[in-house]
Design an enzyme around this catalytic site. Structure first.
Site, short mmCIF file in Angstrom:
data_model
loop_
_atom_site.label_atom_id
_atom_site.label_comp_id
_atom_site.label_asym_id
_atom_site.label_seq_id
_atom_site.Cartn_x
_atom_site.Cartn_y
_atom_site.Cartn_z
N ASP A 24 35.70 22.12 43.68
CA ASP A 24 34.97 23.33 43.29
C ASP A 24 33.93 22.93 42.24
O ASP A 24 34.24 22.29 41.24
CB ASP A 24 35.95 24.35 42.71
CG ASP A 24 35.29 25.70 42.45
OD1 ASP A 24 35.74 26.69 43.04
OD2 ASP A 24 34.34 25.76 41.65
N ASP A 28 30.31 26.80 47.09
CA ASP A 28 30.53 25.68 46.16
C ASP A 28 31.94 25.11 46.20
O ASP A 28 32.36 24.41 45.29
CB ASP A 28 30.18 26.10 44.72
CG ASP A 28 31.35 26.72 43.98
OD1 ASP A 28 32.14 27.45 44.62
OD2 ASP A 28 31.47 26.47 42.77
N GLU A 29 32.67 25.38 47.26
CA GLU A 29 34.09 25.02 47.21
C GLU A 29 34.60 24.67 48.61
O GLU A 29 34.20 25.30 49.59
CB GLU A 29 34.79 26.24 46.62
CG GLU A 29 36.15 26.51 47.00
CD GLU A 29 36.61 27.92 46.57
OE1 GLU A 29 37.80 28.09 46.50
OE2 GLU A 29 35.77 28.84 46.37
P1 TTP Z 1 32.80 30.06 41.45
O1 TTP Z 1 33.24 28.70 41.89
O2 TTP Z 1 33.81 31.15 41.47
O3 TTP Z 1 32.21 30.01 39.97
P2 TTP Z 1 31.32 28.90 39.28
O4 TTP Z 1 31.13 27.70 40.14
O5 TTP Z 1 30.05 29.53 38.80
O6 TTP Z 1 32.17 28.52 37.99
P3 TTP Z 1 33.52 27.63 37.89
O7 TTP Z 1 33.15 26.45 37.08
O8 TTP Z 1 34.50 28.51 37.21
O9 TTP Z 1 33.91 27.28 39.30
O10 TTP Z 1 31.60 30.55 42.35
C1 TTP Z 1 30.60 29.66 42.84
C2 TTP Z 1 29.24 30.32 42.86
O11 TTP Z 1 29.26 31.47 43.70
C3 TTP Z 1 28.79 30.79 41.51
O12 TTP Z 1 28.12 29.79 40.77
C4 TTP Z 1 27.90 31.97 41.84
C5 TTP Z 1 28.44 32.49 43.13
N1 TTP Z 1 29.24 33.71 42.90
C6 TTP Z 1 28.63 34.94 43.06
O13 TTP Z 1 27.46 35.02 43.43
N2 TTP Z 1 29.39 36.06 42.82
C7 TTP Z 1 30.70 36.01 42.42
O14 TTP Z 1 31.32 37.07 42.20
C8 TTP Z 1 31.32 34.73 42.27
C9 TTP Z 1 32.76 34.64 41.82
C10 TTP Z 1 30.55 33.63 42.51
MG MG Z 2 32.77 26.83 41.09
#
Ligand code: TTP
Ligand code: MG
Length: 368
Positions: free
Chosen positions: A22, A120-121
């Protein structure tokens, strides 16, 4: 209390090597990489509420901004209140898509068994990988290193014998972390977690669990299978297995999402037109947010209405271009509502789904 009914103990497959990767603060990390002026500042991915009249939702925020309590899915207005000196960036969706594709290609150099979960995962099964590396931990480290070298972005990895534990593990040491949970440690690791750390336990379920005195994995572990099923239905069965580290679901390569939708059940029925429209706006924002998160775009909007009587209606409308913003979704939903809705009958549930999806590859989608 023992129910007398016996279930066979579920089987725990520990033969696989699974990695969950992730990206760290993904959208904002891409922005910081591409604009050095953002370095060290709190960055919030959303249109500035002054520009939108207070509408809009935060896609994500960097770790600096999170210190002020800003997080994904929060309204941009609230983010502004919590962090007025934050830099609001209305996302550059094409850059996120590109980074996501680069990352996917790196993973595919190690295994074809890659299951993308969002932009992103992804999960990877590296039991038999293309580089013949026996250690999944080594593979994870190599992938993180490749991602850094080729995209200048950091990621966090979780390594274990199933998807469920690998996912929790990847979240343990963000950013740029690597957490390995071996089979012998799994139960102990899971039992010391708070229930809200379990994927699939949302805020509502967590609250319900708290009301029942279930706060930690260990509290969950103490409950018998029958008891969990009585309390949580089918999900109870899944909790029973998961707290014992059992999740044998395979990596699915073709995880093609057919639709992205959200629905809400209202504690008190809605009886006024204004309430319904406010809720449709909120759902439209949430669905747009989810589309962005999954890197998808779609042309069809579906409205679902459930009345007090439980009568349930769904209607769809398709445009000839993709929805670009939550306002497009809202307009379609409002149109459908005008056709079929009757607030006087009492609304128990509203839902909006966007279907007819494709990868949002070459389109610039403004983030609200
Ligand atoms: P996430 O992996 O949930 O968050 P993140 O990568 O920003 O932070 P972390 O380090 O905690 O993993 O989500 C990935 C991307 O998806 C995030 O950068 C933006 C997008 N996203 C949205 O657009 N809306 C949302 O509600 C979420 C949770 C994520
Ligand atoms: Mg993330």
């Amino acid at each position: 209390m023992s129910s007398g009914i016996q279930f066979p103990e579920p089987y725990r497959d520990i033969s696989r090597k699974i990695i969950h990767i992730d990206m760290d603060a993904f959208f904002s990390s891409v922005e910081e990489r591409d604009d050095p002026r953002l370095k060290g500042k709190p960055v919030i991915i959303a249109k500035h509420p002054h520009q939108t009249g207070g509408k809009g939702i935060v896609s994500t925020a960097n770790y600096e901004a999170r210190k002020f309590g800003v997080h994904s899915a929060m309204s941009a207005f609230e983010a502004y209140e919590r962090c007025p000196h934050g830099v609001f960036v209305s996302g550059n969706y094409e850059a996120y898509r590109e980074a996501s594709a680069q990352i996917r290609n790196i993973m595919l150099r190690y295994t074809d068994l890659v299951e993308p979960m969002s932009i992103d995962e992804a999960y990877l099964d590296v039991t038999n990988n293309k580089k013949n590396i026996p250690s999944a931990t080594v593979v994870a480290r190599m992938i993180q290193r490749d991602i850094w070298k080729e995209t200048k972005l950091t990621s966090s990895a979780g390594v274990s014998y199933n998807k469920f534990i690998a996912k929790i593990a990847s979240d343990q040491q963000k950013p740029a972390g690597l957490t390995v949970i071996i089979p012998d440690e799994a139960e102990g690791f899971l039992r010391q977690l708070h229930v809200e750390e379990f994927p699939g336990v949302g805020p509502k379920t967590a609250q319900r669990m708290h009301e029942l005195g279930i706060y930690t994995g260990d509290d969950l572990y103490q409950l018998e299978q029958m008891e969990l099923i009585r309390l949580f239905g089918k999900a109870g069965m899944s909790y029973y297995k998961k707290i014992r580290g059992i999740d044998n679901k395979p990596i699915r390569i073709e995880r093609e999402r057919k639709s992205v939708g959200k629905e809400h059940t209202y504690f008190k029925n809605l009886y006024s037109e204004t309430e319904v429209l406010t809720q449709l706006q909120r759902l439209a924002d949430e669905v747009m947010n989810a589309l962005v998160r999954h890197g998808k775009k779609g042309k069809t909007v579906v409205l679902k209405v459930r009345y007090h009587s439980f009568e349930t209606i769904t209607r769809r409308v398709s445009g000839n271009r993709h929805v670009q913003a939550s306002d497009d979704i809202y307009e379609y939903a409002e149109e459908l509502w005008a056709e079929l809705g009757d607030a006087e009958k009492g609304i128990r549930l509203l839902g909006i789904t966007v279907s007819n999806l494709e990868e949002a590859e070459h389109v610039q989608i403004p983030l609200f």
